[in-house]
Design an enzyme around this catalytic site. Sequence first.
Site, PDB file in Angstrom:
ATOM      1  N   TYR A 146      16.135  -7.098  13.650  1.00 19.92           N
ATOM      2  CA  TYR A 146      15.815  -6.883  12.233  1.00 19.92           C
ATOM      3  C   TYR A 146      16.809  -7.631  11.337  1.00 19.92           C
ATOM      4  CZ  TYR A 146      14.728  -4.319   7.910  1.00 19.92           C
ATOM      5  OH  TYR A 146      14.383  -3.977   6.623  1.00 19.92           O
ATOM      6  N   SER A 167      17.332  -6.985   3.269  1.00 24.35           N
ATOM      7  CA  SER A 167      17.939  -5.707   3.642  1.00 24.35           C
ATOM      8  C   SER A 167      19.445  -5.876   3.724  1.00 24.35           C
ATOM      9  CB  SER A 167      17.406  -5.238   4.996  1.00 24.35           C
ATOM     10  OG  SER A 167      18.175  -4.161   5.494  1.00 24.35           O
ATOM     11  N   ALA A 203      18.596 -10.234  12.105  1.00 24.16           N
ATOM     12  CA  ALA A 203      18.384 -11.673  12.244  1.00 24.16           C
ATOM     13  C   ALA A 203      17.235 -12.146  11.359  1.00 24.16           C
ATOM     14  CB  ALA A 203      18.102 -12.022  13.702  1.00 24.16           C
ATOM     15  N   SER A 216       0.807  -1.205   0.000  1.00 27.98           N
ATOM     16  CA  SER A 216       0.000   0.000   0.000  1.00 27.98           C
ATOM     17  C   SER A 216       0.852   1.272   0.000  1.00 27.98           C
ATOM     18  CB  SER A 216      -0.946   0.017   1.208  1.00 27.98           C
ATOM     19  OG  SER A 216      -0.213   0.004   2.420  1.00 27.98           O
TER      20      SER A 216
END
Length: 253
Positions: A160, A147, A162, A17
């Site tokens: 994050y 990432s 991990a 979105s």
Amino acid sequence: MFELNLEGHLAWITGSSRGIGSQIVLACAKAGADVVICYNKSKTEAEQIANSVETEYKRKALLVELDTTQEESCSSAYERIQSSFNRSPDILVNCAGITRDNLFLMTPSSDWEDILKVNLMGYVNTTRLVLQDMAYNRWGRVINISSVAATKGGRGQANYAASKGAVEAMSRSLACEVAKQGIRVNCIAPGVVDTKMSKEVRSLASDEILKRQLVKRFATCEEIAAWVVMLCSDYGDFVTGTTIHIDGGLKMP
């Protein structure tokens, strides 16, 4: 002859979105695919993206409310997609994600659980649904948005990092399982992208981040989306089990 288009394909994009996900929707539609736009809370933004798909690119767009952490929600969404298009999606882009940045010793277990539910198990829940139909049709693309944090350590991002490291490892193993069925599984690992999600990080550490990058700017959502289209097109057929880093050289030593 290879073509950089997605005509005849149906792309299911989670977390679509706003931010990177919304631009992936538009890029897939521009390339000729029909699209499934998923939102959890941002319905108004999702409706705007759907309108752009249908008016600008003349492709069909389906809006689906989805909580990827809930298997029942994912199954319901998948059934609705099949009913609406009379087919199953042959492209899945897992883009839904959250952050819970904090120093390791200050991070509660609940934040770890939330991160892993969304950033890892959310990907598992949707991917489970598409693989059987992709295998039956002998063609499929699964793109998992990871990432640079998965391989480039950063303060306050243990949870994050991990979750994204797990996604990349899972994707490599899954690629081995489904390659013979014509399914390609890859990750895209952006660096810092100019989105609402990264606004706080950019406001706090913009100079430090840019100092470590070779390209002295932040990525745009459109740049990430373009690589999704490439990997899903004919040109991506020989690429599987890998991670494409789009980080302006941030990952370099």
